[in-house]
Design an enzyme around this catalytic site. Structure first.
Site, PDB file in Angstrom:
ATOM      1  N   HIS A   1       0.812  -1.226   0.000  1.00 29.02           N
ATOM      2  CA  HIS A   1       0.000   0.000   0.000  1.00 29.02           C
ATOM      3  C   HIS A   1       0.846   1.277   0.000  1.00 29.02           C
ATOM      4  O   HIS A   1       0.296   2.373  -0.125  1.00 29.02           O
ATOM      5  CB  HIS A   1      -0.927   0.030   1.215  1.00 29.02           C
ATOM      6  CG  HIS A   1      -1.900  -1.100   1.262  1.00 29.02           C
ATOM      7  ND1 HIS A   1      -2.750  -1.400   0.218  1.00 29.02           N
ATOM      8  CD2 HIS A   1      -2.160  -2.034   2.228  1.00 29.02           C
ATOM      9  CE1 HIS A   1      -3.488  -2.463   0.541  1.00 29.02           C
ATOM     10  NE2 HIS A   1      -3.153  -2.864   1.751  1.00 29.02           N
TER      11      HIS A   1
ATOM     12  N   ASP B   1      -2.441 -10.988  -1.843  1.00 24.75           N
ATOM     13  CA  ASP B   1      -2.938 -10.468  -0.567  1.00 24.75           C
ATOM     14  C   ASP B   1      -4.430 -10.139  -0.712  1.00 24.75           C
ATOM     15  O   ASP B   1      -4.925  -9.892  -1.815  1.00 24.75           O
ATOM     16  CB  ASP B   1      -2.148  -9.202  -0.208  1.00 24.75           C
ATOM     17  CG  ASP B   1      -2.528  -8.628   1.142  1.00 24.75           C
ATOM     18  OD1 ASP B   1      -1.851  -8.972   2.132  1.00 24.75           O
ATOM     19  OD2 ASP B   1      -3.492  -7.838   1.208  1.00 24.75           O
TER      20      ASP B   1
HETATM   21 ZN   LIG Z   1      -3.778  -7.164   3.039  1.00 23.54          ZN
END
Ligand SMILES: [Zn+2]
Length: 340
Positions: free
Chosen positions: A159, A194
């Site tokens: 992220h 993920d």
């Molecule tokens: Zn994650």
């Protein structure tokens, strides 16, 4: 398989987590990497401390202003002498703004912290730096002929934006590894399994055809990272066609996940990568506090078999996974089924 970890990565210990209108208990805690190391130990592996390659490979992905912020933010925060919290945490978000460096630590935090889940504590920069070194070491091992290597990256990375932290992430380990592999490989694939869409990876490579990003994740409608990760984000310019998002409806189980993985692997085969970075998260586990996809433990073995059967040299980079009671078992299941 070689694996990499530095104890410095344990020192980052966030105390704050603001999400969806509430302060929450931090989930990205040092116990996560302890569980992963326990799984490696059970398989007879011992993680190697990565060599220190400096900030150069990190600066190849992240902006210099952001790196400077990360290094100094906590000291600058304390130096104000104000009655502020113990961690750098903004309640103002101004990511992407060109100004900030000359406007004080609060403005710099507004510019370089993208959301309420990435407080900067006294050791955050050191832990993120050490985690990035683990990712670089895994990339280098693959570049030097290893079939696969595993970087126990904590804090996670996918992220992290070019110029901002976000979603528990500070340095984009998978992007750093991919860029490092580009020094020896023409085409690098980042496969992200993920639970969350890795908006940082997408942003960094969105205009490039040499690094193909493919992500399977929970539908970002009302789910982090919310504003990216949708199926119609396909890359731009030279990168058009080299960004593939495969969002899954919340509650999806193994059949839907593996159908998406089949699509991802088919697209990857067409791309014909010279090397792969696998962004591996275990937050797809059905009891994970984040879970919007419901996989079971044995599904991680199936996942490992299907990906490793493709035969690509692969640097595996740890991302999320927050259900501490099963993290070691899911990790051991994955790696015990990895071929090669
Ligand atoms: Zn994650």
């Amino acid at each position: 398989m070689q694996s990499f970890f530095d104890d410095t990565q344990q020192l980052h210990h966030p105390q704050s987590y603001f999400s969806r209108g509430q302060m929450r208990r931090p989930q990205e805690v040092p116990e996560r990497s302890q569980a992963i190391l326990q799984a490696l130990s059970a398989m007879g592996w011992s993680a190697t401390v990565p060599p220190d390659q400096g900030w150069g490979p990190i600066a190849a992905v992240h902006d210099s202003d952001y790196v400077a912020f990360l290094k100094c933010a906590h000291a600058d925060w304390l130096a104000t002498g104000e009655d502020w919290g113990s961690e750098v945490m903004s309640n103002i978000y101004r990511v992407g703004s060109g100004r900030g460096a000359d406007m004080g630590i609060l403005a710099r935090a507004a510019r370089h912290l993208a959301d309420g889940s990435c407080p900067v504590g006294p050791e955050t920069a050191n832990s993120a730096y050490a985690g990035a070194q683990s990712a670089i070491a895994a990339a280098d091992a693959v570049a030097q002929g290893e079939r696969a290597a595993f970087a126990v990256c904590r804090p996670p990375g996918h992220h992290a934006r070019r110029d901002a932290a976000g979603g528990f992430c500070y340095l984009n380990n998978a992007a750093i590894a991919a860029q490092r592999l580009r020094e020896t490989c023409q085409r690098v694939l980042i496969l992200d399994v993920d639970l969350h869409h890795g908006q940082g990876i997408q942003e960094i490579f969105y205009h490039r055809a040499d690094v193909h990003y493919i992500s399977i994740h929970g539908d970002p409608v009302n789910f982090y990272p919310v504003v990216t990760g949708h199926a119609d984000e396909c890359g731009e310019g030279e990168g058009l066609g080299y960004n593939l998002n495969l969002p899954l409806p919340h509650g999806s189980e193994a059949p839907a996940f593996f159908a998406a993985l089949d699509r991802a692997l088919a697209a990857a085969v067409q791309f014909a990568p010279d090397a792969v970075v696998l962004a591996l998260g275990f937050d797809t586990y059905r009891e994970d506090p984040q879970a919007k996809i419901a996989l079971d433990t044995h599904d991680y073995g199936v996942m490992a078999e299907r990906i490793s059967n493709c035969g690509w040299p692969t640097a595996i980079v740890l991302e999320g996974g927050y259900h501490l009671p099963t993290l070691a078992l899911n990790t051991e299941t994955f790696f015990s089924h990895w071929k090669g």
